[in-house]
Design an enzyme around this catalytic site. Structure first.
Site, PDB file in Angstrom:
ATOM      1  N   ASP A  30       0.851  -1.187   0.000  1.00  0.00           N
ATOM      2  CA  ASP A  30       0.000   0.000   0.000  1.00  0.00           C
ATOM      3  C   ASP A  30       0.890   1.242   0.000  1.00  0.00           C
ATOM      4  O   ASP A  30       1.890   1.317   0.703  1.00  0.00           O
ATOM      5  CB  ASP A  30      -0.913  -0.010   1.235  1.00  0.00           C
ATOM      6  CG  ASP A  30      -2.059   0.980   1.106  1.00  0.00           C
ATOM      7  OD1 ASP A  30      -3.210   0.548   1.007  1.00  0.00           O
ATOM      8  OD2 ASP A  30      -1.788   2.212   1.086  1.00  0.00           O
ATOM      9  N   ASN A  87     -12.924  -2.966   2.423  1.00  0.00           N
ATOM     10  CA  ASN A  87     -13.855  -1.853   2.607  1.00  0.00           C
ATOM     11  C   ASN A  87     -14.837  -1.846   1.436  1.00  0.00           C
ATOM     12  O   ASN A  87     -14.438  -2.059   0.291  1.00  0.00           O
ATOM     13  CB  ASN A  87     -13.089  -0.530   2.655  1.00  0.00           C
ATOM     14  CG  ASN A  87     -12.128  -0.466   3.832  1.00  0.00           C
ATOM     15  OD1 ASN A  87     -12.433  -0.951   4.912  1.00  0.00           O
ATOM     16  ND2 ASN A  87     -10.954   0.102   3.614  1.00  0.00           N
ATOM     17  N   HIS A  98     -12.293  -0.995  -6.747  1.00  0.00           N
ATOM     18  CA  HIS A  98     -11.789  -2.193  -7.437  1.00  0.00           C
ATOM     19  C   HIS A  98     -11.505  -3.200  -6.327  1.00  0.00           C
ATOM     20  O   HIS A  98     -10.778  -2.872  -5.373  1.00  0.00           O
ATOM     21  CB  HIS A  98     -10.526  -1.819  -8.228  1.00  0.00           C
ATOM     22  CG  HIS A  98      -9.882  -2.951  -8.958  1.00  0.00           C
ATOM     23  ND1 HIS A  98      -9.605  -2.897 -10.319  1.00  0.00           N
ATOM     24  CD2 HIS A  98      -9.427  -4.170  -8.534  1.00  0.00           C
ATOM     25  CE1 HIS A  98      -9.029  -4.031 -10.698  1.00  0.00           C
ATOM     26  NE2 HIS A  98      -8.904  -4.818  -9.628  1.00  0.00           N
ATOM     27  N   HIS A 100     -10.386  -5.358  -3.561  1.00  0.00           N
ATOM     28  CA  HIS A 100      -9.084  -5.544  -2.930  1.00  0.00           C
ATOM     29  C   HIS A 100      -9.244  -5.859  -1.461  1.00  0.00           C
ATOM     30  O   HIS A 100     -10.241  -5.501  -0.838  1.00  0.00           O
ATOM     31  CB  HIS A 100      -8.194  -4.301  -3.119  1.00  0.00           C
ATOM     32  CG  HIS A 100      -8.757  -3.044  -2.514  1.00  0.00           C
ATOM     33  ND1 HIS A 100      -9.720  -2.280  -3.123  1.00  0.00           N
ATOM     34  CD2 HIS A 100      -8.471  -2.418  -1.345  1.00  0.00           C
ATOM     35  CE1 HIS A 100     -10.005  -1.232  -2.363  1.00  0.00           C
ATOM     36  NE2 HIS A 100      -9.263  -1.298  -1.279  1.00  0.00           N
ATOM     37  N   HIS A 102      -7.020  -5.665   2.192  1.00  0.00           N
ATOM     38  CA  HIS A 102      -5.852  -5.161   2.913  1.00  0.00           C
ATOM     39  C   HIS A 102      -5.317  -6.285   3.801  1.00  0.00           C
ATOM     40  O   HIS A 102      -6.099  -6.953   4.485  1.00  0.00           O
ATOM     41  CB  HIS A 102      -6.238  -3.991   3.822  1.00  0.00           C
ATOM     42  CG  HIS A 102      -6.775  -2.800   3.108  1.00  0.00           C
ATOM     43  ND1 HIS A 102      -6.041  -1.642   2.929  1.00  0.00           N
ATOM     44  CD2 HIS A 102      -7.981  -2.550   2.530  1.00  0.00           C
ATOM     45  CE1 HIS A 102      -6.772  -0.743   2.278  1.00  0.00           C
ATOM     46  NE2 HIS A 102      -7.954  -1.275   2.025  1.00  0.00           N
TER      47      HIS A 102
HETATM   48  P1  5GP Z   1      -9.775   1.482   0.285  1.00  0.00           P
HETATM   49  O1  5GP Z   1     -10.093   2.565   1.242  1.00  0.00           O
HETATM   50  O2  5GP Z   1     -10.372   1.705  -1.073  1.00  0.00           O
HETATM   51  O3  5GP Z   1     -10.080   0.126   0.855  1.00  0.00           O
HETATM   52  O4  5GP Z   1      -8.198   1.500   0.155  1.00  0.00           O
HETATM   53  C1  5GP Z   1      -7.499   1.845  -0.979  1.00  0.00           C
HETATM   54  C2  5GP Z   1      -6.030   1.755  -0.620  1.00  0.00           C
HETATM   55  O5  5GP Z   1      -5.290   1.899  -1.807  1.00  0.00           O
HETATM   56  C3  5GP Z   1      -5.557   2.840   0.349  1.00  0.00           C
HETATM   57  O6  5GP Z   1      -5.014   2.223   1.508  1.00  0.00           O
HETATM   58  C4  5GP Z   1      -4.500   3.615  -0.445  1.00  0.00           C
HETATM   59  O7  5GP Z   1      -3.401   4.004   0.339  1.00  0.00           O
HETATM   60  C5  5GP Z   1      -4.113   2.622  -1.524  1.00  0.00           C
HETATM   61  N1  5GP Z   1      -3.707   3.240  -2.773  1.00  0.00           N
HETATM   62  C6  5GP Z   1      -4.363   4.219  -3.463  1.00  0.00           C
HETATM   63  N2  5GP Z   1      -3.710   4.527  -4.594  1.00  0.00           N
HETATM   64  C7  5GP Z   1      -2.620   3.708  -4.633  1.00  0.00           C
HETATM   65  C8  5GP Z   1      -1.550   3.558  -5.579  1.00  0.00           C
HETATM   66  O8  5GP Z   1      -1.470   4.218  -6.616  1.00  0.00           O
HETATM   67  N3  5GP Z   1      -0.613   2.627  -5.282  1.00  0.00           N
HETATM   68  C9  5GP Z   1      -0.651   1.859  -4.152  1.00  0.00           C
HETATM   69  N4  5GP Z   1       0.330   0.972  -3.953  1.00  0.00           N
HETATM   70  N5  5GP Z   1      -1.659   1.963  -3.240  1.00  0.00           N
HETATM   71  C10 5GP Z   1      -2.613   2.891  -3.489  1.00  0.00           C
HETATM   72 ZN    ZN Z   2     -10.243  -1.549 -11.743  1.00  0.00          ZN
END
Ligand code: 5GP
Ligand code: ZN
Length: 114
Positions: A30, A87, A98, A100, A102
């Site tokens: 991340d 999430n 998309h 994913h 964590h």
């Molecule tokens: P969400 O809140 O959607 O579950 O988490 C998205 C995660 O993607 C966040 O923890 C954020 O730091 C990570 N993230 C967003 N953009 C990028 C990126 O360009 N590269 C990487 N490695 N992580 C990203």
């Molecule tokens: Zn996508």
């Protein structure tokens, strides 16, 4: 071509710190780590979230969860323990639409979920 950040990572248009990949999934660090180990494992196929899973695409979740123990072992958090989070939507705090998961570890995590 869609504008999704994670699809761009899958296509190699945005760099990432790659941990693991195969034909179906990709795992990378991340960009904004919330723990000493903070890895994201994503489907290569664009699926919006857990809420978009159904009988036609849910096999990807089994595949993701089959790889998580291997990734955790490689990251040296298998014994100490870790947390897997997905999430979903606005109230779930999803920022990237998309699928994913964590993988968080390397320190004792807060026990509260809210
Ligand atoms: P969400 O809140 O959607 O579950 O988490 C998205 C995660 O993607 C966040 O923890 C954020 O730091 C990570 N993230 C967003 N953009 C990028 C990126 O360009 N590269 C990487 N490695 N992580 C990203
Ligand atoms: Zn996508």
């Amino acid at each position: 071509m869609n504008d999704c950040i994670f699809c761009k990572i899958v296509r190699g248009e945005i760099p990432c710190s790659l941990i693991y990949q195969d034909d179906k999934v990709m795992a990378f660090k991340d960009i904004n780590p919330l723990a000493p180990v903070h890895i994201l494992i994503i489907s290569k196929q664009h699926i919006e979230s857990v809420q978009s899973l159904d009988k036609n695409n849910s096999q990807i979740v089994a595949h993701i969860f089959e790889k998580i123990p291997y990734i955790a072992k490689e990251a040296d958090i298998a014994k100490s323990g870790y947390r897997v989070i997905s999430n979903i939507g606005k109230d779930g705090g999803q920022v990237v639409p998309h699928l994913h998961f964590h993988i968080l570890g390397g320190r004792a995590l807060c026990t509260a979920l809210g």
